[in-house]
Design a protein around this motif. Sequence first.
Motif, PDB file in Angstrom:
ATOM      1  N   LEU A 107       0.814  -1.223   0.000  1.00  0.00           N
ATOM      2  CA  LEU A 107       0.000   0.000   0.000  1.00  0.00           C
ATOM      3  C   LEU A 107       0.846   1.272   0.000  1.00  0.00           C
ATOM      4  CD1 LEU A 107      -3.016  -0.844   2.360  1.00  0.00           C
ATOM      5  CD2 LEU A 107      -2.846  -1.020  -0.107  1.00  0.00           C
ATOM      6  N   PHE A 108       2.158   1.113  -0.111  1.00  0.00           N
ATOM      7  CA  PHE A 108       3.008   2.305  -0.115  1.00  0.00           C
ATOM      8  C   PHE A 108       2.776   3.082  -1.408  1.00  0.00           C
ATOM      9  CE2 PHE A 108       6.602   0.693   2.919  1.00  0.00           C
ATOM     10  CZ  PHE A 108       5.652   0.521   3.913  1.00  0.00           C
ATOM     11  N   ALA A 109       2.771   4.396  -1.275  1.00  0.00           N
ATOM     12  CA  ALA A 109       2.483   5.246  -2.437  1.00  0.00           C
ATOM     13  C   ALA A 109       3.750   5.886  -3.003  1.00  0.00           C
ATOM     14  CB  ALA A 109       1.482   6.329  -2.036  1.00  0.00           C
ATOM     15  N   VAL A 110       4.905   5.492  -2.458  1.00  0.00           N
ATOM     16  CA  VAL A 110       6.174   6.025  -2.980  1.00  0.00           C
ATOM     17  C   VAL A 110       7.122   4.844  -3.173  1.00  0.00           C
ATOM     18  CG1 VAL A 110       5.950   8.259  -1.786  1.00  0.00           C
ATOM     19  CG2 VAL A 110       7.157   6.372  -0.655  1.00  0.00           C
ATOM     20  N   PRO A 111       8.157   5.013  -4.005  1.00  0.00           N
ATOM     21  CA  PRO A 111       9.133   3.920  -4.148  1.00  0.00           C
ATOM     22  C   PRO A 111       9.939   3.733  -2.864  1.00  0.00           C
ATOM     23  CG  PRO A 111       9.790   5.853  -5.447  1.00  0.00           C
ATOM     24  CD  PRO A 111       8.441   6.151  -4.890  1.00  0.00           C
ATOM     25  N   MET A 112      10.471   2.533  -2.666  1.00  0.00           N
ATOM     26  CA  MET A 112      11.228   2.244  -1.443  1.00  0.00           C
ATOM     27  C   MET A 112      12.383   3.221  -1.248  1.00  0.00           C
ATOM     28  SD  MET A 112       9.974   0.180   0.550  1.00  0.00           S
ATOM     29  CE  MET A 112      11.118  -0.366   1.797  1.00  0.00           C
ATOM     30  N   SER A 113      12.928   3.750  -2.344  1.00  0.00           N
ATOM     31  CA  SER A 113      14.066   4.662  -2.208  1.00  0.00           C
ATOM     32  C   SER A 113      13.664   5.949  -1.470  1.00  0.00           C
ATOM     33  CB  SER A 113      14.631   4.999  -3.595  1.00  0.00           C
ATOM     34  OG  SER A 113      13.591   5.516  -4.401  1.00  0.00           O
ATOM     35  N   SER A 114      12.366   6.225  -1.414  1.00  0.00           N
ATOM     36  CA  SER A 114      11.934   7.430  -0.686  1.00  0.00           C
ATOM     37  C   SER A 114      11.571   7.127   0.768  1.00  0.00           C
ATOM     38  CB  SER A 114      10.697   8.041  -1.350  1.00  0.00           C
ATOM     39  OG  SER A 114      10.964   8.352  -2.686  1.00  0.00           O
ATOM     40  N   ILE A 115      11.564   5.849   1.130  1.00  0.00           N
ATOM     41  CA  ILE A 115      11.200   5.478   2.510  1.00  0.00           C
ATOM     42  C   ILE A 115      12.458   5.582   3.378  1.00  0.00           C
ATOM     43  CG2 ILE A 115      10.421   3.552   3.980  1.00  0.00           C
ATOM     44  CD1 ILE A 115       8.140   4.138   2.280  1.00  0.00           C
ATOM     45  N   VAL A 116      12.326   6.298   4.499  1.00  0.00           N
ATOM     46  CA  VAL A 116      13.489   6.400   5.390  1.00  0.00           C
ATOM     47  C   VAL A 116      13.295   5.627   6.691  1.00  0.00           C
ATOM     48  CG1 VAL A 116      14.176   8.647   4.458  1.00  0.00           C
ATOM     49  CG2 VAL A 116      12.728   8.556   6.497  1.00  0.00           C
ATOM     50  N   ARG A 117      12.088   5.157   6.957  1.00  0.00           N
ATOM     51  CA  ARG A 117      11.864   4.411   8.214  1.00  0.00           C
ATOM     52  C   ARG A 117      10.708   3.445   8.036  1.00  0.00           C
ATOM     53  NH1 ARG A 117      10.924   6.512  13.660  1.00  0.00           N
ATOM     54  NH2 ARG A 117      12.314   8.240  13.226  1.00  0.00           N
ATOM     55  N   LEU A 118      10.835   2.286   8.687  1.00  0.00           N
ATOM     56  CA  LEU A 118       9.739   1.314   8.735  1.00  0.00           C
ATOM     57  C   LEU A 118       9.427   1.002  10.197  1.00  0.00           C
ATOM     58  CD1 LEU A 118      11.152  -1.078   6.004  1.00  0.00           C
ATOM     59  CD2 LEU A 118       9.055   0.259   5.760  1.00  0.00           C
ATOM     60  N   HIS A 119       8.165   0.851  10.506  1.00  0.00           N
ATOM     61  CA  HIS A 119       7.760   0.337  11.820  1.00  0.00           C
ATOM     62  C   HIS A 119       6.777  -0.802  11.563  1.00  0.00           C
ATOM     63  CE1 HIS A 119       9.529   3.086  14.762  1.00  0.00           C
ATOM     64  NE2 HIS A 119       9.273   4.085  13.933  1.00  0.00           N
ATOM     65  N   ALA A 120       6.542  -1.631  12.559  1.00  0.00           N
ATOM     66  CA  ALA A 120       5.606  -2.745  12.377  1.00  0.00           C
ATOM     67  C   ALA A 120       5.013  -3.164  13.703  1.00  0.00           C
ATOM     68  CB  ALA A 120       6.330  -3.926  11.742  1.00  0.00           C
ATOM     69  N   SER A 121       3.823  -3.727  13.608  1.00  0.00           N
ATOM     70  CA  SER A 121       3.226  -4.313  14.810  1.00  0.00           C
ATOM     71  C   SER A 121       3.737  -5.737  14.919  1.00  0.00           C
ATOM     72  CB  SER A 121       1.707  -4.316  14.684  1.00  0.00           C
ATOM     73  OG  SER A 121       1.324  -5.182  13.647  1.00  0.00           O
ATOM     74  N   SER A 122       3.640  -6.300  16.123  1.00  0.00           N
ATOM     75  CA  SER A 122       4.120  -7.669  16.297  1.00  0.00           C
ATOM     76  C   SER A 122       3.188  -8.619  15.561  1.00  0.00           C
ATOM     77  CB  SER A 122       4.138  -8.024  17.773  1.00  0.00           C
ATOM     78  OG  SER A 122       2.834  -7.960  18.263  1.00  0.00           O
ATOM     79  N   GLY A 123       3.650  -9.804  15.301  1.00  0.00           N
ATOM     80  CA  GLY A 123       2.763 -10.779  14.670  1.00  0.00           C
ATOM     81  C   GLY A 123       3.555 -11.873  14.003  1.00  0.00           C
ATOM     82  N   THR A 124       2.874 -12.982  13.766  1.00  0.00           N
ATOM     83  CA  THR A 124       3.539 -14.059  13.051  1.00  0.00           C
ATOM     84  C   THR A 124       3.764 -13.584  11.617  1.00  0.00           C
ATOM     85  OG1 THR A 124       1.362 -14.920  12.683  1.00  0.00           O
ATOM     86  CG2 THR A 124       2.633 -15.994  14.374  1.00  0.00           C
ATOM     87  N   THR A 125       4.668 -14.217  10.917  1.00  0.00           N
ATOM     88  CA  THR A 125       5.031 -13.762   9.581  1.00  0.00           C
ATOM     89  C   THR A 125       3.785 -13.555   8.732  1.00  0.00           C
ATOM     90  OG1 THR A 125       6.702 -15.412   9.892  1.00  0.00           O
ATOM     91  CG2 THR A 125       6.761 -14.202   7.815  1.00  0.00           C
ATOM     92  N   GLY A 126       3.772 -12.467   8.026  1.00  0.00           N
ATOM     93  CA  GLY A 126       2.651 -12.219   7.126  1.00  0.00           C
ATOM     94  C   GLY A 126       1.444 -11.602   7.803  1.00  0.00           C
ATOM     95  N   ARG A 127       1.467 -11.535   9.093  1.00  0.00           N
ATOM     96  CA  ARG A 127       0.275 -11.032   9.769  1.00  0.00           C
ATOM     97  C   ARG A 127       0.472  -9.657  10.380  1.00  0.00           C
ATOM     98  NH1 ARG A 127      -2.929 -15.911  10.592  1.00  0.00           N
ATOM     99  NH2 ARG A 127      -1.443 -17.406   9.827  1.00  0.00           N
TER     100      ARG A 127
END
Length: 435
Positions: free
Chosen positions: A76-96
């Motif tokens: 769902l990202f609206a920009v290319p990865m080269s423009s992303i400077v940070r990622l965060h995530a919620s906990s969960g089993t892979t894919g979830r």
Amino acid sequence: MIYNEDFETLPREVLEALQLKRLRQVVQRVYHTVGFYRRAFDEAGVQPDDIKTLDDLRRFPFTAKQDLRANYPFGLFAVPMSSIVRLHASSGTTGRSTVVGYTKRDIDTWTELMARCLVAAGLTKNDIFLNAYGYGLFTGGLGIHYGAEKIGASVIPMSGGNTKRQLMILQDFGPTAICCTPSYALNLAEEGKAMGIDMKTLKLRVGIFGAEPWSEKMRLEIEDALGITALNLYGLSEIMGPGVSMECQEGRHGMHVFEDHFLVEAINPDTGEVLPPGEEGELVFTTLTKEAFPLIRFRSRDISRLLPEPCRCGRTLYRMDRVTGRSDDMLIIRGVNIFPSQVEAVIMEIEGLEPHYQLIVDRAGNLDTLEVQVEVSEQLFSNADEVKVLQNMERRITKNIKDYLGVSARVKLVEPKSLQRFEGKASRVLDKRQI
Ligand code: DLL
């Protein structure tokens, strides 16, 4: 005190004009850059140009957490990865898990909004600020950190846990402000007291708490135990992280939503109908300025209500009331969000267990506890004369729950057919917490 007078005190009509301009832009942008939105809008028979007024948004489809999972991790990202400077995530089993991304400008916006929150709580560059939210994939630690540096406070990037060390730092570094979950604040107070520390003589004067539901009763308890003013901070990773809304020192009732960046609606969770301000419903957010991960009509599942009455602080931004519950089965246990289905996924990976389980959530002192009861299969039960086999299995489940979901649970294997069966929707959770 107001960090950004220009935007936080706009006359409503000017604010709404700004919202409309930004809304039109973001809807155009997602339609042209994110396949998911193009399909969803086309299916619903709506086009970006249909937005002529703010109310036109009602014709657009909702986005659900499920849509985020289906597009895991970056769909769902609206920009290319080269423009992303940070990622965060919620906990969960892979894919979830839910993964969120930020551009440089998104981080700047987030930093400004957290600065607004801290100033609303009365913080200045003269404060020493203990940030006891987890640093890492969770948005609490880093999100708040940047805002606190922005206003020039002296930040102690303590992260969560390690209570004895937190108490030492509270005494030795003399922080004047703290942020953590409200239940952890009570836990600190209790452990401090047990160690003979007079918590009221610490320099702390204000606490900023959120990431889990709490009540007015808890506010009073925290204020009394720590001798501070306790304020409410709300946010969710999908929309940004902490800093979507914040209570002000003056009002102390309801959290101002930063509506120049987020458009908020309250809906009837069953029908999707938009409710008038003041009525309790599920909050739905649309991001107006986010670049990397814009969301249109995201269903937060948080139940609250919008408070349009003016606030004595001078902000014109609507407030939202305390979150009183959820319209799904997500649990927040010691600040970690988990769904019963994630526990089920862990259980079902292990042979010899039945898909019959129950989660019992409670509070021991001020800390949440989770017990997971799982039925073993007849076969395993009849073969398992050796207690050791069952104990090993319990250990394995405990470890997997901790590893995948980030929560410590007490796992109890129970006899086949001993847990309650349900005719309709299974009710897997017994939440005994009184908050
Ligand atoms: O909990 C972000 C955050 C960090 C907020 C630090 C405040 C302080 P998530 O892990 O994505 O993000 O969890 C979001 O937590 O949908 C609510 O159900 C709940 N929540 C967050 N703040 C509050 C609050 C962070 N003040 C989910 N009161 C949300 C009640 C809250 N519930």
